[in-house]
Design an enzyme around this catalytic site. Sequence first.
Site, PDB file in Angstrom:
ATOM      1  N   HIS A  66      -8.725 -51.107 -14.171  1.00 27.50           N
ATOM      2  CA  HIS A  66      -7.894 -51.247 -12.980  1.00 27.50           C
ATOM      3  C   HIS A  66      -7.050 -49.991 -12.762  1.00 27.50           C
ATOM      4  O   HIS A  66      -6.391 -49.521 -13.681  1.00 27.50           O
ATOM      5  CB  HIS A  66      -7.012 -52.486 -13.121  1.00 27.50           C
ATOM      6  CG  HIS A  66      -6.254 -52.811 -11.887  1.00 27.50           C
ATOM      7  ND1 HIS A  66      -4.983 -53.309 -11.917  1.00 27.50           N
ATOM      8  CD2 HIS A  66      -6.575 -52.700 -10.574  1.00 27.50           C
ATOM      9  CE1 HIS A  66      -4.553 -53.501 -10.688  1.00 27.50           C
ATOM     10  NE2 HIS A  66      -5.505 -53.131  -9.856  1.00 27.50           N
ATOM     11  N   HIS A  70      -4.347 -31.742   2.312  1.00 27.79           N
ATOM     12  CA  HIS A  70      -5.514 -31.352   1.513  1.00 27.79           C
ATOM     13  C   HIS A  70      -5.140 -30.680   0.189  1.00 27.79           C
ATOM     14  O   HIS A  70      -5.757 -30.968  -0.847  1.00 27.79           O
ATOM     15  CB  HIS A  70      -6.432 -30.435   2.327  1.00 27.79           C
ATOM     16  CG  HIS A  70      -7.720 -30.127   1.643  1.00 27.79           C
ATOM     17  ND1 HIS A  70      -8.618 -31.104   1.248  1.00 27.79           N
ATOM     18  CD2 HIS A  70      -8.271 -28.949   1.274  1.00 27.79           C
ATOM     19  CE1 HIS A  70      -9.655 -30.536   0.666  1.00 27.79           C
ATOM     20  NE2 HIS A  70      -9.474 -29.228   0.672  1.00 27.79           N
ATOM     21  N   TYR A 125     -13.633 -31.460   4.591  1.00 33.52           N
ATOM     22  CA  TYR A 125     -12.781 -32.567   4.151  1.00 33.52           C
ATOM     23  C   TYR A 125     -13.557 -33.850   3.858  1.00 33.52           C
ATOM     24  O   TYR A 125     -13.010 -34.950   3.953  1.00 33.52           O
ATOM     25  CB  TYR A 125     -11.663 -32.828   5.167  1.00 33.52           C
ATOM     26  CG  TYR A 125     -10.858 -31.591   5.447  1.00 33.52           C
ATOM     27  CD1 TYR A 125      -9.980 -31.085   4.502  1.00 33.52           C
ATOM     28  CD2 TYR A 125     -11.009 -30.901   6.649  1.00 33.52           C
ATOM     29  CE1 TYR A 125      -9.259 -29.931   4.744  1.00 33.52           C
ATOM     30  CE2 TYR A 125     -10.285 -29.742   6.900  1.00 33.52           C
ATOM     31  CZ  TYR A 125      -9.419 -29.267   5.948  1.00 33.52           C
ATOM     32  OH  TYR A 125      -8.705 -28.117   6.188  1.00 33.52           O
ATOM     33  N   ALA A 126     -14.810 -33.731   3.473  1.00 32.96           N
ATOM     34  CA  ALA A 126     -15.628 -34.897   3.130  1.00 32.96           C
ATOM     35  C   ALA A 126     -15.430 -35.218   1.651  1.00 32.96           C
ATOM     36  O   ALA A 126     -16.311 -35.020   0.816  1.00 32.96           O
ATOM     37  CB  ALA A 126     -17.093 -34.635   3.456  1.00 32.96           C
ATOM     38  N   ASN A 127     -14.228 -35.702   1.351  1.00 29.09           N
ATOM     39  CA  ASN A 127     -13.828 -36.013  -0.021  1.00 29.09           C
ATOM     40  C   ASN A 127     -12.993 -37.283  -0.002  1.00 29.09           C
ATOM     41  O   ASN A 127     -12.230 -37.512   0.936  1.00 29.09           O
ATOM     42  CB  ASN A 127     -12.965 -34.881  -0.597  1.00 29.09           C
ATOM     43  CG  ASN A 127     -13.623 -33.536  -0.504  1.00 29.09           C
ATOM     44  OD1 ASN A 127     -14.619 -33.284  -1.154  1.00 29.09           O
ATOM     45  ND2 ASN A 127     -13.067 -32.665   0.325  1.00 29.09           N
ATOM     46  N   ASP A 170     -17.456 -33.298  -1.343  1.00 27.41           N
ATOM     47  CA  ASP A 170     -18.424 -32.393  -0.733  1.00 27.41           C
ATOM     48  C   ASP A 170     -18.735 -31.286  -1.735  1.00 27.41           C
ATOM     49  O   ASP A 170     -18.135 -31.223  -2.812  1.00 27.41           O
ATOM     50  CB  ASP A 170     -17.911 -31.852   0.605  1.00 27.41           C
ATOM     51  CG  ASP A 170     -16.606 -31.064   0.506  1.00 27.41           C
ATOM     52  OD1 ASP A 170     -16.373 -30.387  -0.520  1.00 27.41           O
ATOM     53  OD2 ASP A 170     -15.823 -31.113   1.472  1.00 27.41           O
TER      54      ASP A 170
END
Length: 129
Positions: free
Chosen positions: A20, A96, A118-120, A28
């Site tokens: 948990h 970011h 920003y594909a994270n 990316d």
Amino acid sequence: MKKHGVLNRDIARILASLGHTDQIVIADCGLPIPEDVECIDVSLKQGVPSFVEVLAEILADMEVEGLIAAEEVKEQNPAVHRALTGTNIPIHYLPHEQFKDTTCKAKAVIRTGEVTPYANVILRSGVIF
């Protein structure tokens, strides 16, 4: 041989080890990965596999109670932002640079072939009970 879920042995091992609030990152191919965090590189070429493909498979196999994404994804990558909001999992946004600093707390980073900005996302593990 496994019949269901993630077949990648390293990803399956990490998912099985999560407790948990533990965190993993789906990234990316440009996100810097801290030296002390395990990198599971599934990239084959630019765009393969995509961030959205990997996100969908991980979410099918992992209980997630929260997401952390870069604030910039909202304006700079609407397609990825739609994919994140479409999960109906609460999202916390960070600038970011702060997002990158936060990745050092992750158990692993899954590096995709994604080549859009920003594909994270950081996924925070929930519990199944």
